[in-house]
Motif scaffolding. Sequence first.
Motif, short mmCIF file in Angstrom:
data_model
loop_
_atom_site.label_atom_id
_atom_site.label_comp_id
_atom_site.label_asym_id
_atom_site.label_seq_id
_atom_site.Cartn_x
_atom_site.Cartn_y
_atom_site.Cartn_z
N ASP A 256 6.29 5.90 7.77
CA ASP A 256 5.48 5.34 6.78
C ASP A 256 4.00 4.70 7.40
O ASP A 256 3.21 4.30 7.00
N TYR B 7 -3.68 -5.12 4.91
CA TYR B 7 -2.84 -3.91 5.66
C TYR B 7 -1.44 -4.55 5.79
O TYR B 7 -1.38 -5.64 6.32
N GLY B 8 -0.54 -3.77 5.75
CA GLY B 8 0.76 -3.91 6.38
C GLY B 8 0.71 -3.77 7.95
O GLY B 8 0.05 -2.70 8.33
N ASP C 53 -4.60 -1.60 0.44
CA ASP C 53 -3.72 -1.90 -0.98
C ASP C 53 -2.61 -2.49 -0.65
O ASP C 53 -1.61 -2.59 -1.75
N GLY C 54 -2.08 -3.06 0.34
CA GLY C 54 -0.89 -3.62 0.81
C GLY C 54 0.37 -2.48 1.13
O GLY C 54 1.18 -3.07 1.54
N ARG C 55 0.12 -1.44 0.76
CA ARG C 55 1.14 -0.26 1.19
C ARG C 55 0.93 0.36 2.42
O ARG C 55 1.76 0.94 3.02
N GLU C 56 -0.52 0.27 3.00
CA GLU C 56 -0.92 1.31 4.11
C GLU C 56 -0.28 0.19 5.26
O GLU C 56 -0.69 -0.81 5.44
#
Length: 674
Positions: free
Chosen positions: A598, A578-579, A551-554
């Motif tokens: 994170d 993914y980040g 989701d782009g935040r993980e």
Amino acid sequence: MPYTDVPEGSSASIADRYRLAMLATNDAIWDWRLADGHVVWSPALTELFGHPQLQTTAQWWLDHIHPDDRARVDADIHAIIDGTGTAWTGEYRFLRADGSYAHIFDRGSVLRDASGVAVRMIGAMLDLSERKAAEAALREREQQYQALFERIDEGFCVIEFLDGPHGPMSDYVHVSANPAYLANAGIPDVVGQKVREMVPNEAEGWVEIYRRVLVTGEPVRFERELVATGRYLELAAFRIEPPSKRQVAVLFQDVTARHRAEIALRELNDTLERRVQAEVADRLKAEEALRQSQKMEAVGQLTGGIAHDFNNMLAVVISSLDLLDRKFLRADPQAMRYVDAARNGARRAAQLTQRLLAFSRQQPLQPEPLDVNQLVAGMSDLLRHSLGGAIRLETVQAGGLWRTHADPNQLESAILNLAVNGRDAMDDVAGDARLTIETANCHLDERYVAEHPGLQPGQYVMIAVTDTGTGMPPEVVAKAFDPFFTTKEVGRGTGLGLSQVYGFVKQSGGHVRIYSELGQGTTVKLYMPRLLGAYDDRAGGAAEAVIPQGDGRELVLVVEDEAVVRQMSVEALQELGYGVLEADGAEAALKLLDSHPDIALLFTDVVMPGLNGRKLGDEARRRRPALKVLFTTGYTRNAVVHNGVLDPGVHLIGKPFTLEELGTRVRQVLDATD
């Protein structure tokens, strides 16, 4: 000195007779005058007891009686004297001159006057010492005999011959038998029993042996079976004298165990040649098993040496092709054709390495409780597609099939390999081409496993794949599992299909066997150990239709010591949404973990210099217990895999992997609730 005293009131003729009586006996004659206690002794006093011939008193006599006997004798003799009796007898111990005691039997007669008053007592002392000693010796011998009779381990009996309906001395009765008779012969309560009643079917033989001993007096030693009880006895017999007693003594022992051992030894010697041949065959089998083990070890070492680097290179190739496909070439069909060809070649190369690892039993397995019937049913479409329309697929599934504990993906691959081999064997066969997959519950017993070193007896789930192809001769069957051995023409096979099946089944604790005859087709049977105890039935989920995305935040931390491989992994994960952070080793990775709370997933290679991936994962989880960890490797041994099985709770994706495989696996690990 001669005895000269003449009893008072007696005639000379009485005195003469008295003197002659003393001279005629060996007893010590005594004459006791009761009025004054005076006692006169015969010369035997000296001969028997060593005392000089004395004229003593009654007190002297009493003083020489053993203290334990003295009071009793004194009371007994005075009871006669003071009463009305005339005769007295008694036994006691009398002191000799040398200090020893003689055993005496004494008897005397009381002479009374006209008014009945006792005036004299005349008697004789008989020395019983020798007889007493003989009796004691006899008693000792009897006690020894009785102890021997009761305690010896050998059976013993005395038999006495009888005349009977079969003629003179045609039967015998047991006069005595010791307790060991039962233990050795197995027949109880034989005393009083006749042999023809005890063992009627074999009595004649026993009678003949012992009758000869009785008649000739010659002892005999022999061995003979007592058929009635199945005992084999070693016996010795001799006649008891005199022959008129018609008795024979028999001593025997049960030698059944020794006899059987001797028979076994004779049989063993008689079959020495067969035994040597069997030993040689076993030795050759063991040597062949050792060669096979060494072959696998050599292949394993070769594979392990190249697998890591080779798979890393393939990972770069496949990841690059996937990204090229996804980002740039979707609109160019001709370029996509080249990409697909390159990708297929890389996958085949990866599969070759995987098969080598499988044969050498070094692939990481992820076993789970498995319903083989369900697995085979789920493969039906794949199998029909692989076999083609010309071959009929049949399945015969056993009801109540046990569960096994195996890696489902590897078992599917093994069954598919066998099916494809069967298809190829039926290419040139005219008529009905049929492939049958059968399941059954089986028990491999001690006798069977003795012929297959390393196999354990017990319960197994059997999967049999049978084709109606050309079959194989014995020499081909013997080499079928060897790596790189194939009968197919060049370009149609690597020779690693069956070796992969063999390695997987053995690594899973199972057994595989080929049955084949030329012109009759081939059956390959896989025996997978039965799963005992409680288990969970977990239905496998359907394959994902699309690649799972982030989701782009993980945030994922990629740890890889090879820069090119690390770059491809980073770009692939970024492409999946993914980040990404990256580190070239464990030390850098731990610093990033501490500074970026994170980070949701640690994606690390296993084989790295310094702190390896497994130790990095353990340290990371110690610092961040909720952190998810996914390992990757082109080859691993004793890091996250032990005894061929992935360690519990460990997630692993093998190199090389496709973009789809990476996306699915990352999503599974992140969504897991463990």
